[in-house]
Scaffold this motif. Structure first.
Motif, PDB file in Angstrom:
ATOM      1  N   PHE A 253       0.778  -1.246   0.000  1.00 49.67           N
ATOM      2  CA  PHE A 253       0.000   0.000   0.000  1.00 49.67           C
ATOM      3  C   PHE A 253       0.810   1.297   0.000  1.00 49.67           C
ATOM      4  O   PHE A 253       0.253   2.365  -0.217  1.00 49.67           O
ATOM      5  N   CYS A 254       2.068   1.256   0.332  1.00 51.56           N
ATOM      6  CA  CYS A 254       2.791   2.512   0.594  1.00 51.56           C
ATOM      7  C   CYS A 254       3.985   2.747  -0.333  1.00 51.56           C
ATOM      8  O   CYS A 254       4.264   3.885  -0.724  1.00 51.56           O
ATOM      9  N   GLY A 255       4.689   1.664  -0.648  1.00 50.62           N
ATOM     10  CA  GLY A 255       5.958   1.787  -1.363  1.00 50.62           C
ATOM     11  C   GLY A 255       5.833   2.464  -2.718  1.00 50.62           C
ATOM     12  O   GLY A 255       6.762   3.145  -3.158  1.00 50.62           O
ATOM     13  N   ALA A 256       4.679   2.306  -3.385  1.00 50.59           N
ATOM     14  CA  ALA A 256       4.500   2.894  -4.716  1.00 50.59           C
ATOM     15  C   ALA A 256       4.693   4.411  -4.675  1.00 50.59           C
ATOM     16  O   ALA A 256       5.205   4.994  -5.625  1.00 50.59           O
ATOM     17  N   CYS A 257       4.290   5.038  -3.598  1.00 42.31           N
ATOM     18  CA  CYS A 257       4.484   6.492  -3.494  1.00 42.31           C
ATOM     19  C   CYS A 257       5.716   6.866  -2.675  1.00 42.31           C
ATOM     20  O   CYS A 257       6.465   7.758  -3.061  1.00 42.31           O
ATOM     21  N   HIS A 258       5.892   6.232  -1.526  1.00 41.04           N
ATOM     22  CA  HIS A 258       6.990   6.667  -0.640  1.00 41.04           C
ATOM     23  C   HIS A 258       8.332   6.030  -1.000  1.00 41.04           C
ATOM     24  O   HIS A 258       9.343   6.396  -0.413  1.00 41.04           O
ATOM     25  N   GLY A 259       8.339   5.102  -1.963  1.00 45.70           N
ATOM     26  CA  GLY A 259       9.589   4.479  -2.400  1.00 45.70           C
ATOM     27  C   GLY A 259       9.884   3.207  -1.626  1.00 45.70           C
ATOM     28  O   GLY A 259       9.485   3.072  -0.471  1.00 45.70           O
TER      29      GLY A 259
ATOM     30  N   GLN B 126      -5.230  12.455  -0.478  1.00 44.41           N
ATOM     31  CA  GLN B 126      -4.666  11.227  -1.036  1.00 44.41           C
ATOM     32  C   GLN B 126      -4.180  10.319   0.092  1.00 44.41           C
ATOM     33  O   GLN B 126      -4.473   9.130   0.138  1.00 44.41           O
ATOM     34  N   MET B 127      -3.454  10.926   0.998  1.00 42.33           N
ATOM     35  CA  MET B 127      -2.861  10.167   2.096  1.00 42.33           C
ATOM     36  C   MET B 127      -3.924   9.705   3.088  1.00 42.33           C
ATOM     37  O   MET B 127      -3.811   8.636   3.671  1.00 42.33           O
ATOM     38  N   ARG B 128      -4.986  10.458   3.235  1.00 38.19           N
ATOM     39  CA  ARG B 128      -6.104  10.039   4.093  1.00 38.19           C
ATOM     40  C   ARG B 128      -6.688   8.739   3.577  1.00 38.19           C
ATOM     41  O   ARG B 128      -6.982   7.825   4.336  1.00 38.19           O
TER      42      ARG B 128
HETATM   43  C1  HEC Z   1      -0.801   7.897  -3.520  1.00 36.48           C
HETATM   44  C2  HEC Z   1       0.501   8.107  -2.936  1.00 36.48           C
HETATM   45  C3  HEC Z   1       0.670   7.684  -1.475  1.00 36.48           C
HETATM   46  C4  HEC Z   1       0.509   6.430  -0.951  1.00 36.48           C
HETATM   47  C5  HEC Z   1       0.111   5.155  -1.672  1.00 36.48           C
HETATM   48  C6  HEC Z   1       0.852   6.554   0.458  1.00 36.48           C
HETATM   49  N1  HEC Z   1       1.202   7.836   0.746  1.00 36.48           N
HETATM   50 FE1  HEC Z   1       1.805   8.568   2.585  1.00 36.48          FE
HETATM   51  N2  HEC Z   1       1.881  10.434   1.820  1.00 36.48           N
HETATM   52  C7  HEC Z   1       1.664  10.760   0.511  1.00 36.48           C
HETATM   53  C8  HEC Z   1       1.738  12.200   0.356  1.00 36.48           C
HETATM   54  C9  HEC Z   1       1.553  12.962  -0.940  1.00 36.48           C
HETATM   55  C10 HEC Z   1       2.016  12.718   1.652  1.00 36.48           C
HETATM   56  C11 HEC Z   1       2.161  14.198   2.030  1.00 36.48           C
HETATM   57  C12 HEC Z   1       0.800  14.677   2.532  1.00 36.48           C
HETATM   58  C13 HEC Z   1       0.751  16.165   2.702  1.00 36.48           C
HETATM   59  O1  HEC Z   1       1.087  16.880   1.753  1.00 36.48           O
HETATM   60  O2  HEC Z   1       0.369  16.612   3.791  1.00 36.48           O
HETATM   61  C14 HEC Z   1       2.109  11.577   2.545  1.00 36.48           C
HETATM   62  C15 HEC Z   1       2.401  11.671   3.894  1.00 36.48           C
HETATM   63  C16 HEC Z   1       2.587  10.597   4.741  1.00 36.48           C
HETATM   64  C17 HEC Z   1       2.966  10.674   6.142  1.00 36.48           C
HETATM   65  C18 HEC Z   1       3.274  11.928   6.915  1.00 36.48           C
HETATM   66  C19 HEC Z   1       4.777  12.205   6.846  1.00 36.48           C
HETATM   67  C20 HEC Z   1       5.193  13.456   7.534  1.00 36.48           C
HETATM   68  O3  HEC Z   1       6.402  13.756   7.492  1.00 36.48           O
HETATM   69  O4  HEC Z   1       4.370  14.136   8.132  1.00 36.48           O
HETATM   70  C21 HEC Z   1       3.037   9.388   6.605  1.00 36.48           C
HETATM   71  C22 HEC Z   1       3.420   8.954   8.010  1.00 36.48           C
HETATM   72  C23 HEC Z   1       2.700   8.507   5.505  1.00 36.48           C
HETATM   73  N3  HEC Z   1       2.428   9.255   4.384  1.00 36.48           N
HETATM   74  C24 HEC Z   1       2.666   7.133   5.580  1.00 36.48           C
HETATM   75  C25 HEC Z   1       2.153   6.303   4.585  1.00 36.48           C
HETATM   76  C26 HEC Z   1       1.902   4.883   4.760  1.00 36.48           C
HETATM   77  C27 HEC Z   1       2.221   4.089   6.010  1.00 36.48           C
HETATM   78  C28 HEC Z   1       1.347   4.435   3.591  1.00 36.48           C
HETATM   79  C29 HEC Z   1       0.811   3.060   3.281  1.00 36.48           C
HETATM   80  C30 HEC Z   1      -0.275   2.607   4.129  1.00 36.48           C
HETATM   81  C31 HEC Z   1       1.289   5.566   2.677  1.00 36.48           C
HETATM   82  N4  HEC Z   1       1.779   6.677   3.311  1.00 36.48           N
HETATM   83  C32 HEC Z   1       0.804   5.509   1.361  1.00 36.48           C
HETATM   84  C33 HEC Z   1       1.400   9.903  -0.535  1.00 36.48           C
HETATM   85  C34 HEC Z   1       1.106   8.556  -0.403  1.00 36.48           C
END
Ligand code: HEC
Ligand code: HEC
Length: 211
Positions: free
Chosen positions: A135-141, A186-188
């Motif tokens: 669920f996460c790696g596709a965006c966060h690497g 998106q992140m929600r």
């Molecule tokens: C569609 C792309 C995408 C996916 C998939 C995604 N994220 Fe994110 N995430 C983001 C983006 C964009 C932000 C920055 C949000 C903002 O601008 O406030 C973020 C922010 C976050 C933050 C806050 C970091 C901070 O420094 O405040 C966390 C923690 C996080 N993501 C965890 C996760 C986890 C765990 C998953 C998997 C369950 C996940 N993300 C999946 C795009 C994604």
């Protein structure tokens, strides 16, 4: 009109000063602007768990500046958001404008402090790794190093209490619920995909182990 030697030398001089002066004053301004931030985020950007202030040193200047804008325009830390986020919104409001935001963001991103402290969130790292890859790696690497093109920040380097707290905030709508906060929304959605509170802890434990 053909430029004379002296006018082109003057032009060259002006060009050099134009390139040097902003670089020098920007470095000074960044340092002095960061003094206020250091009280909570630490002199080296290492964060402060007792104050719930996350490290900044693992983040990019673009992400830091983007979040400062959100804190200022009410997309993060507005009414209904958490106490720490509202506190940070007050701090962001003291920055005089876009130039100051860009300058302090560059300074903070260049810091190299590493957060101290024991792990606070326990979870199943293997299960957390499965969630992360799915669920996460596709965006966060793959190594949670972040992806600039997707505006997804680095998570590697963030302490577990902050990661867990933000995931919970996204899930509960105390972060990312503002209608204009596109990346927050998106992140929600992604935080909502995790099946339980324990899953948030599992994925947190996995990410915290990556740094
Ligand atoms: C569609 C792309 C995408 C996916 C998939 C995604 N994220 Fe994110 N995430 C983001 C983006 C964009 C932000 C920055 C949000 C903002 O601008 O406030 C973020 C922010 C976050 C933050 C806050 C970091 C901070 O420094 O405040 C966390 C923690 C996080 N993501 C965890 C996760 C986890 C765990 C998953 C998997 C369950 C996940 N993300 C999946 C795009 C994604
Ligand atoms: C009074 C303490 C305090 C001061 C001073 C302060 N901050 Fe913060 N900051 C916080 C807290 C607490 C958070 C976490 C907000 C949350 O939980 O959503 C935060 C969050 C942030 C974030 C979001 C990090 C992320 O991973 O999304 C950035 C960027 C930031 N601060 C930059 C700054 C800068 C730059 C300054 C100086 C101009 C500053 N802060 C001053 C307490 C502070």
């Amino acid at each position: 009109m053909k430029p004379t030697v002296s006018s082109s030398l003057a032009g060259l001089f002006a060009l050099c000063m134009g390139m040097l002066t902003p670089a020098i004053s920007q470095a000074q301004d960044g340092e002095s602007l960061y003094q206020t931030c250091a009280a909570c985020h630490g002199a080296e950007g290492q964060g402060n768990a007792a104050l719930k202030a996350p490290p900044l040193s693992h983040l990019t200047a673009a992400y830091i500046a983007g979040q400062l804008q959100k804190f200022r325009n009410g997309q993060r830390g507005g009414e209904g958001d958490s106490e720490p986020a509202r506190q940070m919104a007050t701090m962001a409001a003291t920055l005089p404008g876009d130039d100051a935001i860009g300058t302090v963001a560059q300074f903070a991103a260049a810091l190299e402090g590493i957060p101290e402290g024991e792990a606070e969130i326990s979870g199943d790292v293997t299960l957390g790794g499965d969630y992360y890859n799915q669920f996460c790696g596709a965006c966060h690497g793959p190594g949670a190093e972040g992806n600039k093109a997707l505006s997804a920040p680095s998570l590697a380097g963030a302490p577990d209490w902050y990661l867990y707290g933000q995931l919970k905030a996204f899930r509960e709508g105390t972060r990312g619920a503002h209608p204009d906060d596109r990346t927050g929304r998106q992140m929600r959605a992604m935080a909502g995909v995790l099946p339980s509170d324990q899953a948030l802890r599992d994925v947190t434990a996995f990410i915290a182990g990556l740094r």
